[in-house]
Design a protein around this motif. Structure first.
Motif, PDB file in Angstrom:
ATOM      1  N   THR A 124     -54.528  44.516  24.429  1.00 26.22           N
ATOM      2  CA  THR A 124     -53.982  43.180  24.630  1.00 26.22           C
ATOM      3  C   THR A 124     -54.376  42.720  26.019  1.00 26.22           C
ATOM      4  O   THR A 124     -55.057  43.437  26.757  1.00 26.22           O
ATOM      5  N   HIS A 165     -53.774  40.675  29.946  1.00 22.54           N
ATOM      6  CA  HIS A 165     -52.940  40.687  31.148  1.00 22.54           C
ATOM      7  C   HIS A 165     -51.624  39.942  30.892  1.00 22.54           C
ATOM      8  O   HIS A 165     -51.585  38.910  30.208  1.00 22.54           O
ATOM      9  N   SER A 224     -54.528  47.656  27.462  1.00 25.47           N
ATOM     10  CA  SER A 224     -54.842  46.298  27.906  1.00 25.47           C
ATOM     11  C   SER A 224     -56.162  46.292  28.667  1.00 25.47           C
ATOM     12  O   SER A 224     -56.560  47.305  29.261  1.00 25.47           O
ATOM     13  N   ARG A 276     -52.323  47.304  20.206  1.00 28.26           N
ATOM     14  CA  ARG A 276     -51.764  46.760  21.446  1.00 28.26           C
ATOM     15  C   ARG A 276     -51.089  47.814  22.331  1.00 28.26           C
ATOM     16  O   ARG A 276     -50.120  47.513  23.031  1.00 28.26           O
ATOM     17  N   ASN A 328     -48.830  44.705  32.959  1.00 25.44           N
ATOM     18  CA  ASN A 328     -48.240  44.649  31.619  1.00 25.44           C
ATOM     19  C   ASN A 328     -46.832  45.210  31.636  1.00 25.44           C
ATOM     20  O   ASN A 328     -46.546  46.152  32.385  1.00 25.44           O
TER      21      ASN A 328
END
Length: 291
Positions: free
Chosen positions: A114, A116, A188, A185, A283
């Motif tokens: 995923t 930032h 990142s 997810r 995150n």
């Protein structure tokens, strides 16, 4: 000198790409999308610096708070990750073996990452979500069997990765780590792409990972077991690298799995990966919500 920061985003349900400035986001996709649908096509044409120059005088179109950060290269053909690439990380295995002659590699899927400021998702199958801060190189010029001497000329840009891992799922089989590295997810990439200029830009980067402000990982790229040159040379021996390919180059010692007892990420935690000249990838952590 401040380097251009190219990002991919969603804004009001529209995906695009742009340039981050102190004032906000310059929406490049609105201006150049017909020619370059995504940053991947910009990179393929070798036009990052040209785009930065042409956009330098443009005003921002909306504040950064109005966007959702996406991974910078949407749907890359390959995301290849390097395991065990710092000396102290190799010693963590306590197997008495010297660093191997060649890098350990594995593949991740785009959906496992995923952007930032988005939460990393802890799945219901395991509480053992761990962090791994890493430098990302994005290929700009493709090739096969690229010589080490020429390898850095194939880099278009740099970014950051939290190569989040479900630890117990990397031990579900005898020879692979694929399962634990590819939950949706759990990792990142971002926040943005910084164009690559020369070897000095990445030769001795300080790389640091923090959890809730506490430094957990810190090392320098000058200490990597396998250099950026070697990584590109080795990977391109068995597969053709293409523009937009993402290579995640290895994490320092200090992941949560190595604490006694292990310290796993939990909802509400904030993880930051920071590197010289690139930025901070941030995150939070959240549990997966059932559909």
């Amino acid at each position: 000198m401040s380097r251009p920061k190219f990002l991919s985003f969603t804004q009001k349900n529209r995906k695009g790409y742009g340039l981050l400035t102190e004032e906000g986001v310059v929406d490049l996709s609105a201006r150049y999308g017909a020619r370059w649908p995504t940053l991947r096509e910009v990179i393929e044409e070798g036009s990052l610096f040209r785009l930065a120059a042409e956009s330098a005088s443009l005003s921002s179109d909306f504040p950064a708070e109005d966007i959702r950060f996406e991974i910078p290269i949407p749907s890359p053909e390959k995301i290849i990750c390097v395991g065990v690439n710092f000396p102290d990380r190799n010693e963590e295995y306590k197997d008495g073996q010297a660093a191997p002659a060649n890098p350990s590699l594995f593949i991740r899927f785009p959906r496992s990452f995923t952007g930032h400021n988005e939460p990393l998702i802890r799945p219901p199958e395991s509480a053992q979500l761990d962090y791994e801060g890493e430098i990302v190189i994005v290929i700009g010029k493709g090739g096969r069997r690229i010589a080490e001497a020429d390898a850095l000329g194939h880099i278009a840009a740099l970014s950051l990765c939290n190569e989040g891992t479900i630890r117990d799922w990397v031990r579900h089989a005898k020879f692979n780590v694929t399962q634990g590295k590819n939950f949706d997810r759990t990792g990142s990439i971002g926040p943005w792409l910084v164009p690559y200029t020369d070897e000095a830009q990445l030769a001795d980067i300080n790389l640091e990972t923090r959890v809730n402000g506490e430094v957990r990982q810190r090392d320098r790229t000058s200490r990597m077991i396998f250099s950026f040159r070697k990584i590109i040379n080795y990977i391109s021996t068995f597969t053709t690298l293409v523009p937009g390919d993402v290579i995640v180059t290895g994490t320092p010692t200090g992941a949560g799995a190595r604490f006694d007892p292990p310290t796993w990420l939990k909802p509400g935690d904030i993880v930051e990966v920071e590197a010289d000249g690139i930025g901070i990838l941030r995150n939070t952590i959240a549990d997966e919500v059932s559909a």
